[in-house]
Design a protein around this motif. Structure first.
Motif, PDB file in Angstrom:
ATOM      1  N   GLU A  56     -15.598  25.100   6.090  1.00 35.09           N
ATOM      2  CA  GLU A  56     -17.411  24.253   5.149  1.00 35.09           C
ATOM      3  C   GLU A  56     -18.381  24.188   6.123  1.00 35.09           C
ATOM      4  OE1 GLU A  56     -15.507  22.308   1.850  1.00 35.09           O
ATOM      5  OE2 GLU A  56     -17.307  20.920   2.185  1.00 35.09           O
ATOM      6  N   LEU A  57     -17.649  23.193   7.214  1.00 36.06           N
ATOM      7  CA  LEU A  57     -18.536  22.448   7.782  1.00 36.06           C
ATOM      8  C   LEU A  57     -19.804  23.171   9.015  1.00 36.06           C
ATOM      9  CD1 LEU A  57     -16.950  19.802   9.900  1.00 36.06           C
ATOM     10  CD2 LEU A  57     -19.324  19.761   9.461  1.00 36.06           C
ATOM     11  N   LEU A  58     -18.371  24.614   9.444  1.00 38.61           N
ATOM     12  CA  LEU A  58     -18.727  25.896   9.822  1.00 38.61           C
ATOM     13  C   LEU A  58     -19.999  26.653   9.327  1.00 38.61           C
ATOM     14  CD1 LEU A  58     -15.498  26.615  12.130  1.00 38.61           C
ATOM     15  CD2 LEU A  58     -18.195  25.499  12.666  1.00 38.61           C
ATOM     16  N   LEU A  59     -20.335  26.921   8.165  1.00 37.52           N
ATOM     17  CA  LEU A  59     -21.158  27.809   7.312  1.00 37.52           C
ATOM     18  C   LEU A  59     -21.975  27.172   7.841  1.00 37.52           C
ATOM     19  CD1 LEU A  59     -18.929  29.381   4.390  1.00 37.52           C
ATOM     20  CD2 LEU A  59     -19.739  30.519   6.686  1.00 37.52           C
ATOM     21  N   GLN A  60     -21.852  25.798   7.242  1.00 33.25           N
ATOM     22  CA  GLN A  60     -23.595  24.758   6.485  1.00 33.25           C
ATOM     23  C   GLN A  60     -24.137  24.651   8.680  1.00 33.25           C
ATOM     24  OE1 GLN A  60     -22.198  20.435   5.956  1.00 33.25           O
ATOM     25  NE2 GLN A  60     -21.381  21.170   4.316  1.00 33.25           N
ATOM     26  N   PHE A  61     -23.336  24.606   9.309  1.00 31.41           N
ATOM     27  CA  PHE A  61     -24.249  25.418  11.163  1.00 31.41           C
ATOM     28  C   PHE A  61     -24.460  25.901  11.146  1.00 31.41           C
ATOM     29  CE2 PHE A  61     -20.984  21.095  12.129  1.00 31.41           C
ATOM     30  CZ  PHE A  61     -22.589  19.741  12.272  1.00 31.41           C
ATOM     31  N   GLY A  62     -23.892  26.998  10.117  1.00 31.59           N
ATOM     32  CA  GLY A  62     -24.951  28.105  10.393  1.00 31.59           C
ATOM     33  C   GLY A  62     -24.013  29.582  11.534  1.00 31.59           C
ATOM     34  N   LEU A  63     -22.603  29.615  11.304  1.00 36.42           N
ATOM     35  CA  LEU A  63     -22.201  30.139  11.934  1.00 36.42           C
ATOM     36  C   LEU A  63     -21.484  31.552  10.889  1.00 36.42           C
ATOM     37  CD1 LEU A  63     -20.307  30.581  14.258  1.00 36.42           C
ATOM     38  CD2 LEU A  63     -18.630  29.758  13.405  1.00 36.42           C
ATOM     39  N   ASP A  64     -21.308  32.724  10.956  1.00 34.76           N
ATOM     40  CA  ASP A  64     -21.463  34.318  10.068  1.00 34.76           C
ATOM     41  C   ASP A  64     -19.638  33.792   9.732  1.00 34.76           C
ATOM     42  OD1 ASP A  64     -19.895  36.229  11.871  1.00 34.76           O
ATOM     43  OD2 ASP A  64     -20.814  34.686  13.521  1.00 34.76           O
ATOM     44  N   GLU A  65     -19.482  34.147   8.690  1.00 33.53           N
ATOM     45  CA  GLU A  65     -18.127  33.961   7.615  1.00 33.53           C
ATOM     46  C   GLU A  65     -17.557  34.346   9.113  1.00 33.53           C
ATOM     47  OE1 GLU A  65     -18.081  33.638   4.385  1.00 33.53           O
ATOM     48  OE2 GLU A  65     -16.318  34.150   4.211  1.00 33.53           O
ATOM     49  N   ASP A  66     -17.106  35.487   9.014  1.00 36.65           N
ATOM     50  CA  ASP A  66     -16.088  35.950  10.323  1.00 36.65           C
ATOM     51  C   ASP A  66     -15.591  35.099  11.877  1.00 36.65           C
ATOM     52  OD1 ASP A  66     -14.415  38.132  10.662  1.00 36.65           O
ATOM     53  OD2 ASP A  66     -15.792  38.351  12.328  1.00 36.65           O
ATOM     54  N   ASN A  67     -16.563  34.858  11.785  1.00 33.67           N
ATOM     55  CA  ASN A  67     -15.955  33.543  13.197  1.00 33.67           C
ATOM     56  C   ASN A  67     -15.436  32.748  12.239  1.00 33.67           C
ATOM     57  OD1 ASN A  67     -16.301  35.236  14.872  1.00 33.67           O
ATOM     58  ND2 ASN A  67     -17.937  35.308  15.204  1.00 33.67           N
ATOM     59  N   SER A  68     -16.493  32.315  11.675  1.00 33.93           N
ATOM     60  CA  SER A  68     -15.933  30.144  10.114  1.00 33.93           C
ATOM     61  C   SER A  68     -14.520  30.704  10.007  1.00 33.93           C
ATOM     62  CB  SER A  68     -16.807  29.759   9.179  1.00 33.93           C
ATOM     63  OG  SER A  68     -18.184  30.198   9.938  1.00 33.93           O
ATOM     64  N   THR A  69     -14.403  32.311   9.531  1.00 36.69           N
ATOM     65  CA  THR A  69     -12.612  32.580   8.641  1.00 36.69           C
ATOM     66  C   THR A  69     -11.458  32.148   9.885  1.00 36.69           C
ATOM     67  OG1 THR A  69     -13.430  34.118   7.251  1.00 36.69           O
ATOM     68  CG2 THR A  69     -11.452  33.842   7.216  1.00 36.69           C
ATOM     69  N   LYS A  70     -12.509  33.129  11.149  1.00 38.14           N
ATOM     70  CA  LYS A  70     -11.322  32.928  12.028  1.00 38.14           C
ATOM     71  C   LYS A  70     -11.252  31.497  12.892  1.00 38.14           C
ATOM     72  CE  LYS A  70     -11.670  37.714  13.979  1.00 38.14           C
ATOM     73  NZ  LYS A  70     -13.170  38.183  14.554  1.00 38.14           N
ATOM     74  N   VAL A  71     -11.960  30.802  12.873  1.00 37.32           N
ATOM     75  CA  VAL A  71     -12.431  29.662  13.063  1.00 37.32           C
ATOM     76  C   VAL A  71     -11.353  28.904  12.610  1.00 37.32           C
ATOM     77  CG1 VAL A  71     -12.418  27.030  14.513  1.00 37.32           C
ATOM     78  CG2 VAL A  71     -13.548  29.071  14.460  1.00 37.32           C
ATOM     79  N   SER A  72     -11.019  28.423  11.363  1.00 39.08           N
ATOM     80  CA  SER A  72     -10.247  28.209  10.060  1.00 39.08           C
ATOM     81  C   SER A  72      -8.609  28.680  10.316  1.00 39.08           C
ATOM     82  CB  SER A  72     -11.121  27.855   8.960  1.00 39.08           C
ATOM     83  OG  SER A  72     -10.150  28.326   7.740  1.00 39.08           O
ATOM     84  N   ASN A  73      -8.459  29.739  10.454  1.00 42.82           N
ATOM     85  CA  ASN A  73      -7.826  29.933  10.780  1.00 42.82           C
ATOM     86  C   ASN A  73      -6.600  29.849  11.280  1.00 42.82           C
ATOM     87  OD1 ASN A  73      -7.763  31.747   8.401  1.00 42.82           O
ATOM     88  ND2 ASN A  73      -8.390  33.754   9.359  1.00 42.82           N
ATOM     89  N   VAL A  74      -7.355  29.218  12.911  1.00 41.07           N
ATOM     90  CA  VAL A  74      -6.574  28.778  13.991  1.00 41.07           C
ATOM     91  C   VAL A  74      -6.206  27.517  13.729  1.00 41.07           C
ATOM     92  CG1 VAL A  74      -6.753  28.466  16.532  1.00 41.07           C
ATOM     93  CG2 VAL A  74      -7.833  30.383  15.454  1.00 41.07           C
ATOM     94  N   VAL A  75      -7.490  26.483  13.148  1.00 42.72           N
ATOM     95  CA  VAL A  75      -7.327  25.195  12.792  1.00 42.72           C
ATOM     96  C   VAL A  75      -5.690  24.936  12.099  1.00 42.72           C
ATOM     97  CG1 VAL A  75      -7.678  23.677  11.840  1.00 42.72           C
ATOM     98  CG2 VAL A  75      -9.155  24.745  13.716  1.00 42.72           C
ATOM     99  N   ALA A  76      -5.978  26.251  11.333  1.00 46.10           N
ATOM    100  CA  ALA A  76      -4.805  25.379  10.188  1.00 46.10           C
ATOM    101  C   ALA A  76      -3.394  26.203  11.108  1.00 46.10           C
ATOM    102  CB  ALA A  76      -4.599  26.962   9.375  1.00 46.10           C
ATOM    103  N   GLN A  77      -3.233  26.378  12.325  1.00 46.91           N
ATOM    104  CA  GLN A  77      -1.926  26.819  12.954  1.00 46.91           C
ATOM    105  C   GLN A  77      -0.969  25.718  13.454  1.00 46.91           C
ATOM    106  OE1 GLN A  77      -2.552  31.065  14.042  1.00 46.91           O
ATOM    107  NE2 GLN A  77      -1.652  31.690  11.791  1.00 46.91           N
ATOM    108  N   VAL A  78      -2.443  25.169  14.582  1.00 48.52           N
ATOM    109  CA  VAL A  78      -2.369  24.437  15.765  1.00 48.52           C
ATOM    110  C   VAL A  78      -0.784  23.722  15.233  1.00 48.52           C
ATOM    111  CG1 VAL A  78      -3.433  22.764  17.546  1.00 48.52           C
ATOM    112  CG2 VAL A  78      -4.329  24.671  16.597  1.00 48.52           C
ATOM    113  N   SER A  79      -0.884  22.584  14.489  1.00 48.75           N
ATOM    114  CA  SER A  79       0.096  21.463  14.641  1.00 48.75           C
ATOM    115  C   SER A  79       1.694  21.822  14.948  1.00 48.75           C
ATOM    116  CB  SER A  79      -0.166  20.526  12.698  1.00 48.75           C
ATOM    117  OG  SER A  79      -0.998  19.207  13.194  1.00 48.75           O
ATOM    118  N   PHE A  80       2.193  20.602  15.347  1.00 50.19           N
ATOM    119  CA  PHE A  80       3.211  20.662  15.152  1.00 50.19           C
ATOM    120  C   PHE A  80       4.105  20.316  13.764  1.00 50.19           C
ATOM    121  CE2 PHE A  80       7.819  18.329  16.743  1.00 50.19           C
ATOM    122  CZ  PHE A  80       8.187  19.106  16.807  1.00 50.19           C
ATOM    123  N   LYS A  81       5.337  21.634  13.469  1.00 50.82           N
ATOM    124  CA  LYS A  81       5.768  20.910  11.849  1.00 50.82           C
ATOM    125  C   LYS A  81       7.243  20.285  11.531  1.00 50.82           C
ATOM    126  CE  LYS A  81       2.078  23.663   9.913  1.00 50.82           C
ATOM    127  NZ  LYS A  81       1.969  24.066  11.351  1.00 50.82           N
ATOM    128  N   GLY A  82       7.484  19.406  12.730  1.00 52.54           N
ATOM    129  CA  GLY A  82       9.087  19.585  13.443  1.00 52.54           C
ATOM    130  C   GLY A  82      10.082  20.184  14.443  1.00 52.54           C
TER     131      GLY A  82
END
Ligand code: ADP
Ligand code: NI
Length: 222
Positions: A81-107
């Protein structure tokens, strides 16, 4: 990186800095800045899409499950949502969002399914900042802000099987080393990070050995 994208990175940096500047020391702006610098260092040696890596490093803790009531997907949703607001294109916004989803340690026992090189790099950068001298400092800062004991003899660590179990666990801070921090060295996904992790890992081992030596003085740990 072109001028337009460079400006988006600067705007996101200002936004994140403003939001995190007063956070507690384990998750403040300086943690994000260190992860951002580490991620750029790893990208220079390992490759990957620089823009996606820089933005994901800046946004990786934007809505952390430890602080938002256990919602693991909120961070990636807000990122897009934020990246689209800041003017980043859809494709890269989706890629960054996918990376953020994967970073955390889960156990400790939760299997990891990280395939994008950009995710591996940001995750490694985040994990390098969780170990070593800074890792020790961050763990006790987090523990202190959550009112946890430094250590409780006889309260053993638990290697969590699910992310919910990991999130809901309440223990003392020394256990966090066994439940997460000592495991990170062998879970680094890139060669460059694995190398850096070795020294940081040793620093933590020495710290914990000395901690026990002082705690149980003049005896030694059973
Ligand atoms: P992750 O998303 O993988 O949890 P973060 O960058 O959000 O990574 O921060 C995790 C850091 O927070 C840990 O490395 C540690 O410093 C601190 N932390 C989290 N849980 C605990 C805990 N139970 N006890 C002590 N420190 C903790
Ligand atoms: Ni982080």
């Amino acid at each position: 990186m072109n001028n337009h994208d460079g400006q988006i990175v600067e705007k996101v940096k200002e936004f994140v800095k403003d939001k995190f500047i007063d956070f507690e020391g384990s998750h403040d702006w300086y943690h994000i800045e260190r992860v951002y610098n580490l991620a750029k260092y790893l990208q220079e040696r390992e490759g990957g899409h620089l823009l996606v890596i820089e933005l994901a490093a800046l946004l990786h803790d934007i809505s952390d499950h430890k602080y938002n009531g256990g919602n693991w997907d909120e961070g990636s949703r807000i990122t897009k949502e934020l990246l689209l607001q800041f003017g980043l294109d859809e494709d890269n916004s989706t890629k960054v969002s996918n990376v953020v989803a994967q970073v955390s340690f889960k156990g400790a026992k939760v299997e990891e399914d990280v395939v994008m090189l950009e995710s591996k790099i940001v995750q490694d950068a985040d994990r390098l900042d969780a170990i070593g001298a800074i890792g020790v400092a961050r763990a006790f800062s987090f523990g202190g802000s959550n009112n946890r004991h430094l250590y409780v003899p006889d309260l053993e660590p638990v290697l969590h099987q699910t992310k919910e179990e990991y999130l809901n666990s309440v223990s003392h801070t020394v256990n966090h080393f066994y439940e997460k921090l000592f495991l990170l060295k062998d879970r680094m996904k890139t060669k460059t990070a694995r190398k850096i992790a070795e020294e940081r890992h040793e620093v933590m081992e020495k710290f914990i050995a000395q901690f026990y030596a002082e705690w149980f003085f003049p005896f030694s740990k059973k």
